[in-house]
Scaffold this motif. Structure first.
Motif, mmCIF file in Angstrom:
data_model
loop_
_atom_site.group_PDB
_atom_site.id
_atom_site.type_symbol
_atom_site.label_atom_id
_atom_site.label_comp_id
_atom_site.label_asym_id
_atom_site.label_seq_id
_atom_site.Cartn_x
_atom_site.Cartn_y
_atom_site.Cartn_z
ATOM 1 N N CYS A 72 -32.450 -29.773 -41.933
ATOM 2 C CA CYS A 72 -31.520 -29.295 -40.901
ATOM 3 C C CYS A 72 -30.467 -28.382 -41.511
ATOM 4 C CB CYS A 72 -30.852 -30.480 -40.220
ATOM 5 S SG CYS A 72 -32.025 -31.537 -39.327
ATOM 6 N N PHE A 73 -30.089 -27.373 -40.725
ATOM 7 C CA PHE A 73 -29.152 -26.363 -41.198
ATOM 8 C C PHE A 73 -28.079 -26.095 -40.143
ATOM 9 C CE2 PHE A 73 -33.239 -25.566 -43.180
ATOM 10 C CZ PHE A 73 -32.930 -25.305 -44.504
ATOM 11 N N GLU A 74 -26.894 -25.788 -40.626
ATOM 12 C CA GLU A 74 -25.825 -25.262 -39.779
ATOM 13 C C GLU A 74 -25.734 -23.775 -40.043
ATOM 14 O OE1 GLU A 74 -21.015 -25.780 -38.895
ATOM 15 O OE2 GLU A 74 -21.970 -26.918 -40.515
ATOM 16 N N ILE A 75 -25.735 -22.964 -38.983
ATOM 17 C CA ILE A 75 -25.750 -21.508 -39.106
ATOM 18 C C ILE A 75 -24.610 -20.906 -38.290
ATOM 19 C CG2 ILE A 75 -27.101 -19.410 -38.669
ATOM 20 C CD1 ILE A 75 -29.627 -21.073 -38.927
ATOM 21 N N LYS A 76 -23.939 -19.914 -38.870
ATOM 22 C CA LYS A 76 -22.885 -19.177 -38.166
ATOM 23 C C LYS A 76 -23.147 -17.686 -38.289
ATOM 24 C CE LYS A 76 -19.070 -22.476 -38.706
ATOM 25 N NZ LYS A 76 -17.664 -22.645 -39.171
ATOM 26 N N CYS A 77 -23.012 -16.976 -37.194
ATOM 27 C CA CYS A 77 -23.109 -15.519 -37.190
ATOM 28 C C CYS A 77 -21.792 -14.959 -37.725
ATOM 29 C CB CYS A 77 -23.374 -15.023 -35.771
ATOM 30 S SG CYS A 77 -23.597 -13.229 -35.623
ATOM 31 N N ILE A 78 -21.875 -14.052 -38.722
ATOM 32 C CA ILE A 78 -20.652 -13.550 -39.364
ATOM 33 C C ILE A 78 -20.730 -12.032 -39.556
ATOM 34 C CG2 ILE A 78 -20.215 -15.714 -40.601
ATOM 35 C CD1 ILE A 78 -21.351 -14.312 -43.129
ATOM 36 N N PRO A 135 -18.346 -14.491 -29.629
ATOM 37 C CA PRO A 135 -16.999 -14.891 -30.054
ATOM 38 C C PRO A 135 -16.872 -16.405 -30.207
ATOM 39 C CG PRO A 135 -17.018 -14.275 -27.738
ATOM 40 C CD PRO A 135 -18.352 -13.903 -28.290
ATOM 41 N N GLY A 136 -15.900 -16.787 -31.024
ATOM 42 C CA GLY A 136 -15.617 -18.209 -31.188
ATOM 43 C C GLY A 136 -16.194 -18.821 -32.450
ATOM 44 N N GLN A 137 -17.044 -18.052 -33.170
ATOM 45 C CA GLN A 137 -17.633 -18.544 -34.418
ATOM 46 C C GLN A 137 -18.253 -19.930 -34.269
ATOM 47 O OE1 GLN A 137 -17.945 -16.870 -37.463
ATOM 48 N NE2 GLN A 137 -17.385 -15.139 -36.167
ATOM 49 N N GLN A 138 -18.936 -20.152 -33.140
ATOM 50 C CA GLN A 138 -19.571 -21.444 -32.944
ATOM 51 C C GLN A 138 -20.740 -21.629 -33.899
ATOM 52 O OE1 GLN A 138 -21.635 -21.790 -29.153
ATOM 53 N NE2 GLN A 138 -21.604 -19.568 -28.902
ATOM 54 N N SER A 139 -20.982 -22.883 -34.273
ATOM 55 C CA SER A 139 -22.075 -23.200 -35.188
ATOM 56 C C SER A 139 -23.339 -23.512 -34.409
ATOM 57 C CB SER A 139 -21.705 -24.406 -36.057
ATOM 58 O OG SER A 139 -20.710 -24.071 -36.995
ATOM 59 N N LEU A 140 -24.460 -23.165 -35.015
ATOM 60 C CA LEU A 140 -25.768 -23.507 -34.485
ATOM 61 C C LEU A 140 -26.419 -24.488 -35.460
ATOM 62 C CD1 LEU A 140 -28.206 -22.952 -32.563
ATOM 63 C CD2 LEU A 140 -28.863 -21.129 -34.150
ATOM 64 N N PHE A 141 -26.945 -25.570 -34.924
ATOM 65 C CA PHE A 141 -27.612 -26.567 -35.759
ATOM 66 C C PHE A 141 -29.107 -26.530 -35.455
ATOM 67 C CE2 PHE A 141 -23.247 -27.919 -35.384
ATOM 68 C CZ PHE A 141 -22.925 -28.299 -36.684
ATOM 69 N N HIS A 172 -33.928 -16.226 -45.048
ATOM 70 C CA HIS A 172 -33.903 -15.711 -43.686
ATOM 71 C C HIS A 172 -34.306 -16.782 -42.690
ATOM 72 C CE1 HIS A 172 -33.985 -12.271 -40.858
ATOM 73 N NE2 HIS A 172 -34.892 -12.999 -40.219
ATOM 74 N N PHE A 173 -33.687 -16.737 -41.490
ATOM 75 C CA PHE A 173 -34.014 -17.642 -40.398
ATOM 76 C C PHE A 173 -34.540 -16.834 -39.220
ATOM 77 C CE2 PHE A 173 -30.886 -19.801 -42.933
ATOM 78 C CZ PHE A 173 -31.294 -21.128 -42.935
ATOM 79 N N ASP A 174 -35.760 -17.106 -38.810
ATOM 80 C CA ASP A 174 -36.306 -16.513 -37.596
ATOM 81 C C ASP A 174 -36.204 -17.596 -36.534
ATOM 82 O OD1 ASP A 174 -37.360 -14.414 -36.193
ATOM 83 O OD2 ASP A 174 -39.441 -14.859 -36.686
ATOM 84 N N LEU A 175 -35.235 -17.449 -35.653
ATOM 85 C CA LEU A 175 -34.884 -18.499 -34.703
ATOM 86 C C LEU A 175 -35.679 -18.379 -33.411
ATOM 87 C CD1 LEU A 175 -31.002 -18.179 -35.077
ATOM 88 C CD2 LEU A 175 -32.468 -19.829 -36.243
ATOM 89 N N ALA A 176 -35.878 -19.498 -32.754
ATOM 90 C CA ALA A 176 -36.374 -19.442 -31.383
ATOM 91 C C ALA A 176 -35.315 -18.707 -30.557
ATOM 92 C CB ALA A 176 -36.587 -20.849 -30.847
ATOM 93 N N GLU A 177 -35.756 -17.891 -29.617
ATOM 94 C CA GLU A 177 -34.820 -17.053 -28.855
ATOM 95 C C GLU A 177 -33.655 -17.845 -28.252
ATOM 96 O OE1 GLU A 177 -34.733 -14.132 -24.930
ATOM 97 O OE2 GLU A 177 -36.653 -14.586 -25.890
ATOM 98 N N PRO A 178 -33.887 -19.023 -27.628
ATOM 99 C CA PRO A 178 -32.749 -19.772 -27.072
ATOM 100 C C PRO A 178 -31.719 -20.161 -28.130
ATOM 101 C CG PRO A 178 -34.823 -20.622 -26.208
ATOM 102 C CD PRO A 178 -35.177 -19.699 -27.330
ATOM 103 N N ALA A 179 -32.167 -20.380 -29.361
ATOM 104 C CA ALA A 179 -31.235 -20.719 -30.440
ATOM 105 C C ALA A 179 -30.434 -19.488 -30.863
ATOM 106 C CB ALA A 179 -32.001 -21.290 -31.634
ATOM 107 N N PHE A 180 -31.114 -18.363 -31.041
ATOM 108 C CA PHE A 180 -30.444 -17.130 -31.457
ATOM 109 C C PHE A 180 -29.355 -16.736 -30.468
ATOM 110 C CE2 PHE A 180 -30.044 -12.500 -31.610
ATOM 111 C CZ PHE A 180 -29.942 -12.242 -32.980
ATOM 112 N N LEU A 181 -29.657 -16.887 -29.171
ATOM 113 C CA LEU A 181 -28.708 -16.444 -28.137
ATOM 114 C C LEU A 181 -27.464 -17.319 -28.070
ATOM 115 C CD1 LEU A 181 -31.144 -15.442 -25.244
ATOM 116 C CD2 LEU A 181 -30.003 -13.968 -26.935
ATOM 117 N N LYS A 182 -27.454 -18.433 -28.771
ATOM 118 C CA LYS A 182 -26.243 -19.251 -28.827
ATOM 119 C C LYS A 182 -25.182 -18.626 -29.727
ATOM 120 C CE LYS A 182 -27.949 -23.939 -27.898
ATOM 121 N NZ LYS A 182 -28.057 -25.327 -28.463
ATOM 122 N N ILE A 183 -25.616 -17.813 -30.700
ATOM 123 C CA ILE A 183 -24.649 -17.280 -31.662
ATOM 124 C C ILE A 183 -24.560 -15.759 -31.666
ATOM 125 C CG2 ILE A 183 -24.828 -19.281 -33.203
ATOM 126 C CD1 ILE A 183 -26.680 -17.576 -35.000
ATOM 127 N N ALA A 184 -25.550 -15.080 -31.070
ATOM 128 C CA ALA A 184 -25.558 -13.614 -31.147
ATOM 129 C C ALA A 184 -26.129 -13.002 -29.874
ATOM 130 C CB ALA A 184 -26.364 -13.150 -32.353
#
Length: 281
Positions: A107-113, A121-127, A154-166
């Motif tokens: 498991c990973f915590e990811i932040k768009c930076i 906005p908000g620098q929310q984390s994705l788990f 590199h992380f290739d995210l499922a689209e619903p996950a990617f859209l949480k941070i970017a």
């Protein structure tokens, strides 16, 4: 049978005269009764500390589309939604992170930076949980299409996950990430498939470190502790005869902690069935 009075008297005299030969052990400390000497017994450590978050590192993230069954290919997961991983918390990782399947379940915590235009906005984390491999594309440059080529992390995210941070239009964004403990509902699951002469076990819903480095199986009669071999991802195999025995599984995670699921599969267990054991916290 009662002891003769002479024997009892002799025993009492011995206790009074030589108290140092009697001792008690309490909470790992050896106490010599009637003596000033105290000798500490060093007991083996049976429990390792719980898995803790690792250091932050730099990487990039993209996204891909697909259904529940397309996000677990290289890890052996059959349906990431039914198995509790979810499309909004699922990732395929590059070869460097995938490590020939070792990362499956981590498991990973990811932040768009560093991308104000595309980071939400908000620098929310994705788990997310690593459930698949992002294969390299050596026909493309690693900074222009070959995002998962070595040595990129590199992380290739499922689209619903990617859209949480970017933003969707971002396509690829810089991220920072770290390993974190996996929090799962219920116990570790073991799905047994194959046939009497070739057995595969998928290990999933693993808490703590999340990734499994060793799986052993033991029966209640003839089958002694047997090391299973990683087939691919988190599918493990053995040609040992498992049929007709109550099965116990022992999982070791990458942090060295063990979890033993005693006799979770009854003697009449069936191929295609899933059995549940104790999880890491």
């Amino acid at each position: 049978m009662a002891l003769p009075l002479q024997v009892l008297s002799a025993s009492l005299l011995l206790l009074i005269a030589v108290p140092d030969i009697y001792a008690t052990v309490h909470h790992g400390v050896h106490h010599a009764v009637g003596s000033r000497a105290h000798h500490r017994i060093v007991l083996p450590k049976h429990h390792r500390p719980k898995f803790k978050p690792g250091p932050w590192k730099q990487a990039h993230a993209t996204f891909y589309e697909g259904g529940p069954g397309s996000f677990g290919g290289a890890c052996g997961y059959d349906d990431v939604v039914k198995e509790g991983y979810g499309l909004d918390s699922t990732a395929a990782v590059s070869n460097v992170l995938f490590n020939t399947g070792q990362a499956c379940g981590a498991c990973f915590e990811i932040k768009c930076i560093n991308s104000p235009q595309w980071c939400k906005p908000g620098q929310q984390s994705l788990f997310v949980t690593a459930t698949n491999q992002c294969p390299p594309n050596y026909y493309e440059s690693s900074d222009n299409g070959g995002w998962c080529n070595e040595p990129r992390e590199h992380f290739d995210l499922a689209e619903p996950a990617f859209l949480k941070i970017a933003q969707y239009k971002g396509g690829i964004v810089p991220v920072q990430y770290r390993r974190v403990p996996c929090k799962k509902q219920g116990g570790i699951r073991f799905t047994i498939t194959g046939n009497p002469y070739f057995n595969q076990v998928l290990v999933w819903n693993v808490g703590g470190a999340g990734d499994v480095v060793s799986l052993q199986v033991k029966g209640n009669k003839n089958l002694k502790w047997t090391q299973m071999k990683r087939s691919w991802g988190q599918k493990w195999e053995t040609d040992a005869m498992l049929v007709g025995e109550s099965l116990t599984f022992r999982v070791r995670a990458s942090d060295g902690r063990y979890s033993t699921a005693w006799h979770i599969a009854p003697k009449n267990w069936q191929f295609g069935q899933t059995y549940e054991g104790k999880n890491f916290k």
